[in-house]
Design an enzyme around this catalytic site. Structure first.
Site, short mmCIF file in Angstrom:
data_model
loop_
_atom_site.label_atom_id
_atom_site.label_comp_id
_atom_site.label_asym_id
_atom_site.label_seq_id
_atom_site.Cartn_x
_atom_site.Cartn_y
_atom_site.Cartn_z
N GLU A 1 0.90 -1.18 0.03
CA GLU A 1 0.09 -0.08 0.12
C GLU A 1 0.85 1.33 -0.07
O GLU A 1 0.85 1.92 0.92
CB GLU A 1 -0.89 0.02 1.10
N GLU B 1 -6.57 -8.03 -0.87
CA GLU B 1 -6.99 -7.89 0.34
C GLU B 1 -8.67 -7.47 0.36
O GLU B 1 -9.19 -6.74 -0.23
CB GLU B 1 -6.56 -6.96 1.33
#
Length: 716
Positions: A156, A315
């Protein structure tokens, strides 16, 4: 058509997620039980090491990977593959203590303290030295392991750094962008404003919070630079692991409609797109159907970055998250629907954060497949296992791809420029929401659009919509002209073609770069409406045209010119008494068109206020195609006829779906797979469906009955 599975080693879809055994090394009994549970839930792949740097290198230079090798071996022996992360999303304390340059500086230039995550300086030479050491060690130990599927590069990536190292890199980047000519930059940024002219690139600081923020071109360039900086760091890591074994594919996990970086640019340098999907459902004030459409848009955007291959949902939350103001559990059945929506849009993976719930620290209450109770009979575990069985049922669809012929333009720098513009209303610009609302209208018609950029390959599309195309890349006018001239259907809206790619206002009329000729009109001004303003436009039963002089050839006399201020409206107005059609509300923005070409069809006019009688929606034939313009913001349902007409012109079939139903299609080598998703809490019947449902829902004649939150995969 040849399918392209991401991982040929796995039969069907990847089912797995983030696993953090480094937090449980003192509990071998738990680690052993985890593997049993993984197999029971149909989990065939885990992502390891995302935040394991302190366990992998507890002290500088003392790299310990035996524990990780033992876990990888045991997983592989049990038929579970791995995606191995480089651990650079969070740094061990020893690194920050010795190398403070690894810590980011904020927008005031203040160095951060050790802690949190995703806060490293991506240009720090000292940090990169340690990154190279740990990444190389991981690659040498595991790149050739038979259970190794892919590198997960960092995690991320996000944020900005304003340290001196990044300031120097920023200046070097600008010099490259502007051919080492400071006067080119001064011209592009319009630095004569407030005497902010620069004499040398070394004078240009980052846009500190207490520094220069008034140069709009600078603000957009800063975000372009920050995208480059993050991508440069990502590529540094990729080069490091590939120096050991170059043929292991790589990804990094993107985040929704993340604002900081241009994902179109970053996507060029990875093999597969992956992203983290956390829809906020059951909110009450926003319908679940709307939330699912928002997520469908994002799935489509990430799929469209590499449309020739599946993407990855890296995710998602089993149960709930723990970082929102309100952390609500998914209702029964919704977890599987969230997962199948990703697959329907083109994902070959359903992955979770996390597989086992953390015992302490900030994510101890974040959802997980295995809860603190440590059993396999929780509702969440059972729903994950049910999802695993569903993925096995549709395994043959893995590797199939979408083949969409409609698309929506969405550019990060256009988004940044709109938000940064000192124009309109800061409360209602809503570029993201506008693009999603257009996307939703196509989805209601059973047509899934791709989400593309101005720089994408458009050759496979027949319909392209470009809402609020405010910032024009160089050459985009000719690209649009070629698309429409060859038979394409193109739609644009208010606030189109106002600035160039450095955010300088276009001269000679809006929209620029030849779009006025393509659309058959010019805009003069755009008015911002208060929420209480009651503005309407009228959809005409029959389109009308202006004559050569701009006066309606059928209307004699025209409606009197409407005065405003000390001047008069420069466009002749249509006589509203002679026009029939439905009135619809205008929200937020109305744009005054000063010129409309004689061969442009006027499909709607403003009904009241000072623009009354002037064109509001137009259609212009250009070459073999048509270009549409919507000069005001309306509810998309009110202008659905435009999308239907564009699809008909393009020869794309459509059919209005029942409310709350999404339909998408993936194409394999010999079969097509139609996914039907019921994004509502009630049973819905879908007519006109034939084929075999791989998930086992019965069809009654040609009607598919989907239960609440239900899904079907019809094989054709």
């Amino acid at each position: 058509m040849k399918t392209k599975k991401i991982f040929p080693q796995i039969d069907g879809f990847v089912h797995g997620g983030d696993y953090n055994p480094d937090q449980w090394l003192d509990r071998p009994d738990i680690l052993e039980k985890d593997i049993e549970y993984f197999k029971e839930a149909g989990i065939n792949c885990v992502t390891l090491g995302v935040f394991a740097w302190a366990a992998e290198e507890p002290e500088e230079g003392r790299i310990e990977l035996d524990w990780l090798a033992d876990i990888i071996d045991r997983l592989y022996e049990n038929g579970i593959y791995i995606i191995l992360a480089t651990p650079t999303g969070a740094r061990p304390a020893w690194l920050d203590a010795k190398y403070p340059s690894a810590m980011r500086c904020d927008e005031y230039g203040v160095r951060a303290h050790h802690g949190l995550r995703h806060n490293h300086c991506m240009q720090s030479p000292e940090f990169r030295e340690r990154v190279k050491a740990i990444d190389t060690a991981l690659a040498k130990r595991f790149a050739n392991h038979p259970g190794m599927l892919m590198w997960h590069i960092s995690n991320e990536l996000g944020g900005y750094c304003y340290c001196d190292t990044c300031k120097k890199k920023w200046q070097e980047w600008l010099a490259e962008q502007y051919d080492h000519d400071i006067e080119k930059l001064n011209a592009a940024w319009w630095t004569g404003f407030w005497s902010h002219r620069f004499n040398d690139f070394s004078q240009i600081e980052p846009p500190y919070a207490n520094g220069e923020t008034a140069l709009l071109g600078m603000n957009v360039d800063w975000r372009r630079f920050s995208t480059w900086s993050a991508t440069d760091f990502m590529r540094f890591e990729i080069d490091t692991v590939h120096a050991v074994k170059p043929d292991v594919p790589v990804t990094t996990n993107f985040m929704e409609l993340f604002y900081d970086y241009d994902y179109h640019y970053m996507s060029r340098f990875i093999d597969y797109i992956s992203w983290d999907n956390y829809p906020e459902l059951h909110r009450g004030t926003v319908s679940d159907e709307k939330t699912f459409i928002d997520r469908s848009f994002e799935h489509s955007m990430f799929r469209s970055m590499k449309p020739d291959r599946p993407f990855m949902m890296m995710e998602s939350a089993p149960g709930l998250v723990n970082w929102r103001p309100y952390n609500k559990y998914r209702r029964p059945g919704v977890h599987k629907l969230i997962s199948l929506q990703a697959v329907a849009a083109g994902s070959d993976t359903v992955q979770y954060f996390q597989l086992r719930k953390s015992r302490g620290a900030s994510e101890q209450w974040h959802g997980a497949v295995i809860d603190h109770i440590g059993t396999d009979d929780t509702r969440v575990f059972r729903e994950v296992a049910d999802t695993g069985r569903a993925l096995a049922d549709i395994a043959e669809a893995a590797g199939s791809i979408s083949k969409n012929q409609a698309a929506i333009l969405y550019d990060w720098d256009n988004r940044w420029a709109i938000d940064n513009s000192q124009a309109l209303s800061n409360e209602t610009k809503a570029f993201d929401e506008t693009c999603i609302s257009v996307y939703a209208e196509f989805m209601k018609l059973g047509v899934e659009p791709d989400i593309i950029s101005q720089d994408s390959d458009w050759s496979s599309y027949k319909v392209i919509c470009a809402p609020m195309l405010y910032l024009l890349h160089d050459g985009i006018g000719e690209k649009i002209a070629s698309f429409v001239r060859s038979g394409g259907q193109f739609l644009s809206t208010y606030f189109t073609g106002y600035v160039d790619q450095t955010t300088l206002a276009q001269l000679g009329g809006f929209p620029a770069q030849g779009l006025s000729e393509i659309l058959g009109l010019k805009s003069e001004e755009i008015d911002t409406l208060y929420p209480e303003d009651n503005i309407k436009l009228r959809l005409l039963d029959l389109p009308v045209r202006t004559a050569e002089a701009g006066v309606p050839e059928w209307a004699a006399p025209a409606q009197p010119i409407v005065p405003y201020g000390d001047t008069a409206c420069p466009v002749s107005c249509f006589d509203l008494n002679s026009l029939t059609g439905k009135s619809v509300a205008v929200h937020d923005y109305q744009e005054l068109l000063r010129e409309v070409a004689a061969d442009t069809d006027i499909l709607a006019v403003y009904e009241n206020d000072y623009m009354a009688g002037t064109p509001a929606i137009t259609r212009h034939a250009f070459g073999k195609g048509c270009a549409y313009y919507v000069a005001a913001r309306t509810d998309q349902d009110d202008i659905r006829f435009l999308y239907e007409e564009m699809l008909e012109n393009a020869g794309i079939s459509y059919d209005l779906l029942p409310a709350g139903i999404e339909k998408t299609t993936r194409y394999g080598e010999t079969s097509a797979y139609d996914f039907y998703l019921n994004c509502t809490a009630k049973e819905v019947s879908v007519p006109g469906v034939s084929g075999t449902d791989l998930l086992g829902n019965p069809l009654s004649g040609d009607t598919l009955v989907l239960p609440a939150w239900g899904a079907a995969v019809i094989k054709r």
